[in-house]
Each structure stands twice: as C-alpha cells, then as structure tokens.
Design an enzyme around this catalytic site. Structure first.
Site, short mmCIF file in Angstrom:
data_model
loop_
_atom_site.label_atom_id
_atom_site.label_comp_id
_atom_site.label_asym_id
_atom_site.label_seq_id
_atom_site.Cartn_x
_atom_site.Cartn_y
_atom_site.Cartn_z
N GLU A 1 0.84 -1.20 0.00
CA GLU A 1 0.00 0.00 0.00
C GLU A 1 0.88 1.25 0.00
OE1 GLU A 1 -2.77 1.41 -0.16
OE2 GLU A 1 -4.43 0.31 0.73
N ASP A 2 0.35 2.35 -0.48
CA ASP A 2 1.06 3.63 -0.39
C ASP A 2 0.92 4.20 1.02
OD1 ASP A 2 -1.67 4.06 -0.66
OD2 ASP A 2 -1.50 5.64 -2.17
N ASP B 1 -4.49 5.11 6.11
CA ASP B 1 -5.07 6.29 6.76
C ASP B 1 -6.11 5.80 7.77
OD1 ASP B 1 -6.39 8.62 7.39
OD2 ASP B 1 -6.54 9.38 5.37
N VAL C 1 -0.72 14.06 2.48
CA VAL C 1 0.57 14.06 1.78
C VAL C 1 0.39 13.71 0.30
CG1 VAL C 1 2.00 13.61 3.81
CG2 VAL C 1 0.97 11.70 2.59
N ASP D 1 -1.43 11.12 -4.78
CA ASP D 1 -1.97 12.24 -5.55
C ASP D 1 -2.87 13.15 -4.72
OD1 ASP D 1 -4.19 10.39 -5.28
OD2 ASP D 1 -5.21 11.61 -6.78
P1 5GP Z 1 -7.77 4.47 4.07
O1 5GP Z 1 -8.73 3.48 3.48
O2 5GP Z 1 -6.70 3.81 4.92
O3 5GP Z 1 -8.45 5.60 4.78
O4 5GP Z 1 -7.06 5.20 2.88
C1 5GP Z 1 -6.30 4.52 1.94
C2 5GP Z 1 -6.16 5.28 0.66
O5 5GP Z 1 -6.58 6.64 0.75
C3 5GP Z 1 -4.70 5.33 0.25
O6 5GP Z 1 -4.34 4.18 -0.47
C4 5GP Z 1 -4.64 6.62 -0.54
O7 5GP Z 1 -4.96 6.37 -1.88
C5 5GP Z 1 -5.69 7.51 0.09
N1 5GP Z 1 -5.11 8.43 1.10
C6 5GP Z 1 -5.23 8.36 2.44
N2 5GP Z 1 -4.53 9.34 3.04
C7 5GP Z 1 -3.93 10.02 2.04
C8 5GP Z 1 -3.03 11.14 2.02
O8 5GP Z 1 -2.61 11.72 3.03
N3 5GP Z 1 -2.62 11.54 0.78
C9 5GP Z 1 -3.03 10.96 -0.37
N4 5GP Z 1 -2.58 11.46 -1.50
N5 5GP Z 1 -3.86 9.91 -0.39
C10 5GP Z 1 -4.30 9.44 0.82
#
Ligand code: 5GP
Length: 175
Positions: A101-102, A105, A155, A161
């Site tokens: 994963e990148d 969050d 970020v 992105d």
């Molecule tokens: P989650 O499901 O953990 O909330 O979020 C995962 C996805 O949300 C990441 O794979 C990413 O694509 C996007 N995302 C979450 N936080 C960020 C952030 O700070 N910056 C960016 N560019 N994408 C984020």
C-alpha cells in the site's frame, strides 16, 4: 468543473530518506522470505512507485500482481466506501502474499483488501505500506512493514496524488 485546492506542497520526506528506508524494508523482506516465493500485490494507483522501487531491492524470487480500489475522487476526505475496480489475476491459494500500500489512513482499504485476500486461502498475508498515519487507523491486525509513521497530514508525491496530480514528485510533500 471541480475546484482544486491551492497551496504549495511543503517537503516532508525526501527521496533520499525514502530510498534508505526502502533498502531497510527490502532487507527485512529478503530475510523473512528467504525460502519462499512471495506474491507482492500492489494497490493501484498510489503504490506503483513504492512497489517498483521496493521490488528492485528484492533478491529472492517473487511474483507481482495489482489490484485497484475506488479512490476518494478529488476529495481530501474518505467517502467511507471501498469498491473493487480491478481484481487480482493470480491465485493466492497456498501462497505467501505481501500487500503493498502507499498509505494506511483510516485503514478501511487495507481491512477490505486483507479480508478479500484471506478468502483466497493464502499460506500467509503480510502488509507493507510506505506511510502509516499513527493514531488514525484502528486495525485489528498488524501492519508488518511500515516505511514511515506520520501524523494526520494530507501528503502527496512519490505515487500519492491530490486530484490525480503530484504522483510524479520524487519526494513526499504535505499539501
Ligand atoms: P484508508 O482506506 O486507509 O483511509 O485510505 C487509503 C487510501 O486513501 C490510500 O491508499 C490513498 O490512496 C488515500 N489516502 C489516504 N490518506 C492520504 C493522504 O494523506 N494523501 C493521499 N494522497 N492519499 C491518501
């Protein structure tokens, strides 16, 4: 037309720091999977640069596949819904899987992916993420390989992105 938030990205994690940390993570993975042939599963689009840099430091035999989930669109906040856009092409049954994963969050995406992969009855599943937002995600499983733990910042860069922009930046920036 959608409004794009303005603001100059501020340098947060440099390309040099990322490179160093990736070497450390790769060394750990090379060691952990010494006698195995893991499948790296990259989560598109954000993880494409992290995965391509990480994989080139992997010295053991391995395979690669990709999956894609629905994105936030042009929003900076999660919609709270995860949908599969591109499924895996490989069979994970009996295999050692490393999800790449990148950023984690809220943890919603990784929870969804982890559950889905486990349905395929892999031998093992581990998770690698470049960034991990400490204190935000409430996961009931471990994230095994973490590049950097960060606060609640939005970020961009190095694959990440905002409204599909900034993915090409070599470093990670805060918007
Ligand atoms: P989650 O499901 O953990 O909330 O979020 C995962 C996805 O949300 C990441 O794979 C990413 O694509 C996007 N995302 C979450 N936080 C960020 C952030 O700070 N910056 C960016 N560019 N994408 C984020």
């Amino acid at each position: 037309m959608k409004k794009i938030e303005k603001g100059k990205p501020q340098l947060f994690i440099s390309a040099r720091q990322i490179r160093k940390r990736i070497d450390e993570l790769a060394n750990q993975i090379n060691e952990d999977y010494r006698d195995r042939i893991p499948i790296f599963i990259g989560v598109l689009n954000g993880a494409f640069i992290f995965l391509s840099d990480l994989i080139r430091e992997i010295k053991i035999n391995c395979e690669i596949d990709f999956m894609k989930l629905s994105s936030y669109g042009d929003q900076k906040i999660t919609s709270g819904q995860v949908k599969m856009i591109k499924e895996l092409n490989c069979d994970v049954k009996g295999r050692d899987v490393i999800i790449v994963e990148d950023i984690v969050d809220t943890g919603l995406s990784i929870k969804f992916i982890n559950k889905l992969i486990k349905k395929g009855k892999p031998r093992s599943v581990k998770i690698a993420t470049l960034l991990y937002k400490t204190g935000i995600s409430k996961l009931d499983f471990k994230v095994d390989y973490i590049g950097f733990e960060i606060d609640n910042k939005f970020v961009v860069g190095y694959g990440l992105d905002f409204a599909q922009k900034y993915r090409n930046l070599k470093d990670v920036y805060v918007l």
